[in-house]
Design a protein around this motif. Structure first.
Motif, short mmCIF file in Angstrom:
data_model
loop_
_atom_site.label_atom_id
_atom_site.label_comp_id
_atom_site.label_asym_id
_atom_site.label_seq_id
_atom_site.Cartn_x
_atom_site.Cartn_y
_atom_site.Cartn_z
N ASN A 31 0.82 -1.21 0.00
CA ASN A 31 0.00 0.00 0.00
C ASN A 31 0.85 1.26 0.00
OD1 ASN A 31 -3.08 -0.51 0.25
ND2 ASN A 31 -2.16 -2.06 1.57
N SER A 35 0.43 3.92 -2.95
CA SER A 35 -0.33 5.14 -2.64
C SER A 35 0.36 6.06 -1.65
CB SER A 35 -1.71 4.75 -2.10
OG SER A 35 -2.40 3.93 -3.02
N ALA A 39 -0.85 5.82 3.18
CA ALA A 39 -1.57 4.57 2.96
C ALA A 39 -0.92 3.42 3.72
CB ALA A 39 -1.62 4.25 1.46
N PRO A 111 -4.58 6.81 -6.19
CA PRO A 111 -5.49 7.30 -5.14
C PRO A 111 -5.82 6.20 -4.13
CG PRO A 111 -6.22 8.01 -7.31
CD PRO A 111 -5.10 7.04 -7.53
N ALA A 112 -5.79 6.57 -2.86
CA ALA A 112 -5.97 5.58 -1.80
C ALA A 112 -7.35 5.70 -1.17
CB ALA A 112 -4.90 5.74 -0.73
N ASP A 113 -7.99 4.56 -0.94
CA ASP A 113 -9.22 4.49 -0.16
C ASP A 113 -8.80 4.04 1.23
OD1 ASP A 113 -11.58 3.84 1.09
OD2 ASP A 113 -12.49 2.92 -0.67
N ARG A 115 -10.21 4.02 4.11
CA ARG A 115 -11.14 3.19 4.87
C ARG A 115 -11.01 1.73 4.46
NH1 ARG A 115 -16.51 1.47 4.38
NH2 ARG A 115 -17.64 1.32 6.36
N ARG A 116 -10.93 1.48 3.16
CA ARG A 116 -10.80 0.11 2.67
C ARG A 116 -9.45 -0.49 3.06
NH1 ARG A 116 -12.18 -1.15 -3.49
NH2 ARG A 116 -14.23 -0.63 -2.63
#
Length: 216
Positions: A31, A35, A39, A111-113, A115-116
């Motif tokens: 990660n 990101s 991340a 782009p990082a999510d 929450r996921r």
């Protein structure tokens, strides 16, 4: 709580264990490379949150159930193995990015999510019964036999172990983010990182599926 020399041994052992590469380190590094450092830090926080669940479970005796009940261990083992394999397959099937890297590629991040990323890190640990059994086997060695409240001592040592893991995990995130920002080859071949990480997660899942209960 253990005396000072024993406490130092506990801290040192925890650092050495957290330095050992495994699914947690792989998840953080993957990660952070894709990101950025933030991340990777979020991934580390998710993983440590999962460890807190196991510490609490072990203190309350749930891990003892996993250690003595073959059915409970097998059920959680297969759930955890399926989750790791599922994560690996998703990475293997992920679409690769462009092979053209602009001059300012060091500033380009996927782009990082967050929450996921956090949730997946959390589940990676929560669904691994060996993490529960690790805490059940490791932490009690540092609780003196005469300790009046062993549950509280267990929780405090588990808290200390998890907090001590943060500098190591954050360090992995920072190193991976630093490499991604300065090595253009990492940016050009990011999709191969997904493939390699996916294959490793599938391998970790299969290894977990074929493992025996270490307490049996």
């Amino acid at each position: 709580m253990p005396d000072t020399p024993q406490l130092l041994v506990f801290i040192a052992a925890g650092w050495l264990l957290n330095l050992t590469p495994g699914p947690d380190v792989l998840y953080i590094v993957t990660n952070a490379l894709k990101s950025g450092v933030r991340a990777g830090i979020v991934a580390a926080l998710g993983i440590v949150s999962g460890c807190f669940v196991h510490v609490l479970a072990a203190a309350l005796g749930v891990s003892a159930l996993l250690a003595t009940s073959a059915m409970a261990f097998i059920a959680l083992k297969w759930i955890g193995a399926a989750y790791l394999v599922w994560m690996g397959i998703r990475l293997l099937l992920a679409k690769g990015g462009s092979s053209v890297v602009p001059a300012d590629a060091a500033q380009i991040k996927v782009p990082a999510d967050f929450r996921r990323i956090y949730l997946r890190g959390f589940l990676t640990n929560v669904l691994n019964p060996k993490v529960a059994l690790f805490f059940l086997a490791f932490v009690p060695q540092f609780i003196a036999p005469g300790t009046p409240d062993k549950v509280t001592a267990f929780l405090l040592l588990g808290l200390l172990f998890n907090l001590n893991s943060l500098p190591i995990n954050f360090g992995y995130a920072w190193l991976a983010g630093w490499a991604a920002g300065r090595v253009s080859a990492v940016q050009r071949t990011m999709h191969w990182l997904d493939r390699a990480a996916g294959a490793m997660f599938v391998g970790f899942g299969l290894k977990l599926a074929m493992s025996d209960n270490p307490a049996q």
